[in-house]
Design a protein around this motif. Structure first.
Motif, mmCIF file in Angstrom:
data_model
loop_
_atom_site.group_PDB
_atom_site.id
_atom_site.type_symbol
_atom_site.label_atom_id
_atom_site.label_comp_id
_atom_site.label_asym_id
_atom_site.label_seq_id
_atom_site.Cartn_x
_atom_site.Cartn_y
_atom_site.Cartn_z
ATOM 1 N N GLU A 175 -8.037 3.453 6.619
ATOM 2 C CA GLU A 175 -8.773 2.417 5.391
ATOM 3 C C GLU A 175 -9.846 3.555 5.192
ATOM 4 O O GLU A 175 -10.658 4.149 6.169
ATOM 5 C CB GLU A 175 -8.677 2.081 6.320
ATOM 6 N N PRO A 176 -9.849 3.308 3.853
ATOM 7 C CA PRO A 176 -11.300 4.745 3.312
ATOM 8 C C PRO A 176 -12.465 4.546 3.983
ATOM 9 O O PRO A 176 -12.724 3.003 4.069
ATOM 10 C CB PRO A 176 -11.605 4.461 2.055
ATOM 11 N N ASP A 177 -13.085 5.126 4.010
ATOM 12 C CA ASP A 177 -14.274 4.881 5.005
ATOM 13 C C ASP A 177 -15.660 4.176 3.833
ATOM 14 O O ASP A 177 -16.102 5.986 2.975
ATOM 15 C CB ASP A 177 -14.909 5.984 5.848
ATOM 16 N N ILE A 178 -15.761 3.144 3.227
ATOM 17 C CA ILE A 178 -16.545 3.354 2.313
ATOM 18 C C ILE A 178 -17.314 2.141 2.860
ATOM 19 O O ILE A 178 -17.746 1.825 3.790
ATOM 20 C CB ILE A 178 -15.729 2.295 1.202
ATOM 21 N N ALA A 179 -18.883 2.795 2.556
ATOM 22 C CA ALA A 179 -20.496 1.856 2.520
ATOM 23 C C ALA A 179 -19.767 0.003 2.263
ATOM 24 O O ALA A 179 -19.412 0.329 1.249
ATOM 25 C CB ALA A 179 -21.425 2.745 1.800
ATOM 26 N N PRO A 180 -20.794 -0.179 3.397
ATOM 27 C CA PRO A 180 -21.103 -1.700 2.792
ATOM 28 C C PRO A 180 -21.417 -1.428 1.418
ATOM 29 O O PRO A 180 -22.043 -1.229 0.440
ATOM 30 C CB PRO A 180 -21.745 -1.709 4.160
ATOM 31 N N ARG A 181 -21.401 -3.094 1.090
ATOM 32 C CA ARG A 181 -21.377 -3.372 -0.002
ATOM 33 C C ARG A 181 -22.770 -3.257 -0.442
ATOM 34 O O ARG A 181 -23.324 -2.903 -2.186
ATOM 35 C CB ARG A 181 -21.173 -4.990 -0.831
ATOM 36 N N GLU A 189 -3.043 11.530 -9.692
ATOM 37 C CA GLU A 189 -3.952 10.783 -9.039
ATOM 38 C C GLU A 189 -3.377 9.806 -8.296
ATOM 39 O O GLU A 189 -2.782 8.600 -8.436
ATOM 40 C CB GLU A 189 -5.027 10.267 -10.779
ATOM 41 N N ASP A 190 -3.782 10.017 -6.792
ATOM 42 C CA ASP A 190 -3.036 8.868 -5.796
ATOM 43 C C ASP A 190 -4.614 7.889 -6.092
ATOM 44 O O ASP A 190 -5.184 8.018 -4.915
ATOM 45 C CB ASP A 190 -2.752 10.018 -4.604
ATOM 46 N N CYS A 191 -3.376 7.092 -5.348
ATOM 47 C CA CYS A 191 -4.281 5.576 -5.040
ATOM 48 C C CYS A 191 -3.973 4.759 -4.288
ATOM 49 O O CYS A 191 -2.930 4.525 -3.499
ATOM 50 C CB CYS A 191 -4.763 4.264 -6.626
ATOM 51 N N GLU A 192 -4.937 4.001 -3.012
ATOM 52 C CA GLU A 192 -5.242 2.867 -2.151
ATOM 53 C C GLU A 192 -5.536 1.743 -2.988
ATOM 54 O O GLU A 192 -6.630 2.241 -2.903
ATOM 55 C CB GLU A 192 -5.089 4.247 -0.898
ATOM 56 N N VAL A 193 -4.976 0.750 -2.421
ATOM 57 C CA VAL A 193 -5.742 -0.395 -2.583
ATOM 58 C C VAL A 193 -5.546 -1.353 -1.089
ATOM 59 O O VAL A 193 -4.846 -1.320 -1.002
ATOM 60 C CB VAL A 193 -5.652 -1.919 -3.645
ATOM 61 N N TRP A 194 -6.879 -1.453 -0.555
ATOM 62 C CA TRP A 194 -6.603 -1.977 1.007
ATOM 63 C C TRP A 194 -7.634 -3.282 0.918
ATOM 64 O O TRP A 194 -8.586 -3.441 0.122
ATOM 65 C CB TRP A 194 -7.824 -1.149 1.995
ATOM 66 N N ASP A 195 -6.861 -4.441 1.678
ATOM 67 C CA ASP A 195 -7.401 -5.924 0.619
ATOM 68 C C ASP A 195 -8.673 -6.432 2.033
ATOM 69 O O ASP A 195 -9.141 -5.364 2.916
ATOM 70 C CB ASP A 195 -6.397 -6.800 1.260
ATOM 71 N N SER A 196 -9.200 -8.111 1.774
ATOM 72 C CA SER A 196 -10.261 -7.983 2.897
ATOM 73 C C SER A 196 -10.037 -7.378 4.062
ATOM 74 O O SER A 196 -10.541 -8.045 5.262
ATOM 75 C CB SER A 196 -10.927 -9.382 2.286
ATOM 76 N N ALA A 197 -8.621 -8.395 4.288
ATOM 77 C CA ALA A 197 -7.788 -8.229 5.822
ATOM 78 C C ALA A 197 -7.387 -7.098 6.404
ATOM 79 O O ALA A 197 -7.039 -7.333 7.640
ATOM 80 C CB ALA A 197 -6.505 -9.071 6.109
ATOM 81 N N GLY A 198 -7.873 -5.519 5.778
ATOM 82 C CA GLY A 198 -7.303 -4.123 6.281
ATOM 83 C C GLY A 198 -6.474 -4.197 5.377
ATOM 84 O O GLY A 198 -6.153 -2.943 6.788
ATOM 85 N N ARG A 199 -5.366 -4.796 4.919
ATOM 86 C CA ARG A 199 -4.667 -4.440 4.938
ATOM 87 C C ARG A 199 -3.541 -3.342 3.382
ATOM 88 O O ARG A 199 -4.990 -3.626 2.171
ATOM 89 C CB ARG A 199 -3.678 -4.958 4.955
ATOM 90 N N LEU A 200 -3.092 -2.182 4.070
ATOM 91 C CA LEU A 200 -2.916 -1.194 2.163
ATOM 92 C C LEU A 200 -2.023 -2.195 2.105
ATOM 93 O O LEU A 200 -0.861 -2.294 2.403
ATOM 94 C CB LEU A 200 -2.038 -0.076 3.044
ATOM 95 N N VAL A 201 -2.348 -2.916 0.245
ATOM 96 C CA VAL A 201 -1.331 -3.807 0.038
ATOM 97 C C VAL A 201 -0.711 -2.786 -1.562
ATOM 98 O O VAL A 201 0.138 -3.316 -1.753
ATOM 99 C CB VAL A 201 -2.609 -5.203 -0.375
ATOM 100 N N ALA A 202 -1.227 -1.835 -1.571
ATOM 101 C CA ALA A 202 -0.509 -1.390 -3.241
ATOM 102 C C ALA A 202 -1.086 0.256 -2.926
ATOM 103 O O ALA A 202 -1.985 1.038 -2.214
ATOM 104 C CB ALA A 202 -0.853 -1.950 -3.927
ATOM 105 N N GLN A 203 0.000 1.128 -3.249
ATOM 106 C CA GLN A 203 -0.105 2.540 -3.322
ATOM 107 C C GLN A 203 0.641 3.059 -4.455
ATOM 108 O O GLN A 203 1.292 2.333 -5.323
ATOM 109 C CB GLN A 203 0.356 3.437 -2.381
#
Length: 268
Positions: free
Chosen positions: A122-128, A244-258
């Protein structure tokens, strides 16, 4: 209460396999309408063509020419339907020309096995509350990309050097994403989310429109409600093009789209 997104991808059925669309001005970027939004319009038409299989699993689209706001038609053709999956071809046309042609696999994601085994991190992104809102994007970017008013995008602080003339040149942009009116994500919206961030070319200090040549999206699961994390990166620039490679992770911490996109390097 209705949501803006549902209105913007709405379709009127012409017959069994064709639909009328009214492409919204608010989804433009550079010289045309955003490719991810257009893919969701096509995805919605395919979904309406396949009762019982509403969700995109894999969609691969080739962008033949720029699309403009206004009337358009989407035509679908079922190539195979049986068992858990269906395969459909679709074209989006405007005027006398086909603008996008796509091939898609659809299913009912909620009916598929839900076990997950992954080595993805999961990407290491700072809190909102520590991220930087797209509301502070440079004026020149907001002028050429009014689609940024359609959603909330909170950039990771390590990925905003391009906005102040100090690009990192890592080829990485990432942040938190949700639609402006708070609508929770669904599989068809994920087709747009994979193309919603600014092009990673900006992380090399190159501002401007990066026209999409081809975009393939894999939707892996129905996303949980709430914000999603989106990460875009590139590793190779050649022949005036970049991936351009993309990953989308949902609020449950799952990789839901690539997704993987091939786009033109912006003109200086």
């Amino acid at each position: 209460m209705g949501f803006e997104w549902d209105d913007h991808i709405a379709l009127s059925r012409r017959d069994e396999g064709s639909f009328d669309a009214d492409l919204e001005q608010g989804w433009t970027v550079g010289g045309g309408v955003n490719g991810g939004y257009l893919l969701s319009v096509i995805g919605n038409a395919i979904s309406q063509t396949l009762p019982g299989k509403p969700d995109p699993v894999s969609v691969s689209a080739h962008y033949l020419s720029a699309t403009t706001p206004g009337p358009a038609t989407v035509s679908t053709r079922v190539l195979r339907e049986g068992g858990r999956f269906a395969t459909v071809a679709a074209d989006l046309a405007q005027g006398a020309g086909t603008r996008i042609t796509a091939l898609a696999t659809y299913a009912d994601l909620s009916a598929l096995p839900d076990e997950v085994s992954t080595t993805a991190v999961e990407p290491d992104i700072a809190p909102r509350d520590q991220c930087v809102s797209n509301e502070f994007a440079p004026a020149e970017l907001r002028k050429v990309a009014p689609l940024m008013d359609r959603f909330d995008l909170l950039f990771d602080p390590t990925c905003i050097g391009w906005a102040v003339g100090e690009p990192s040149r890592r080829g990485l942009l990432q942040g938190w994403f949700r639609l402006k009116d708070g609508r929770d994500p669904d599989p068809i919206e994920l087709l747009m989310v994979c193309d919603a961030l600014p092009p990673v070319s900006m992380d090399f200090g190159v501002m401007g429109w990066a026209p999409t040549l081809e975009l393939t999206v894999h939707v892996r699961a129905v996303p949980a409600p709430g914000w999603v994390k989106v990460s875009h990166r590139t590793r190779n620039i050649a022949g005036g093009m970049f991936e351009e490679d993309c990953e989308v992770w949902d609020s449950a911490g799952r990789l839901v789209a690539q997704s993987r996109q091939l786009a033109m390097w912006p003109r200086a």
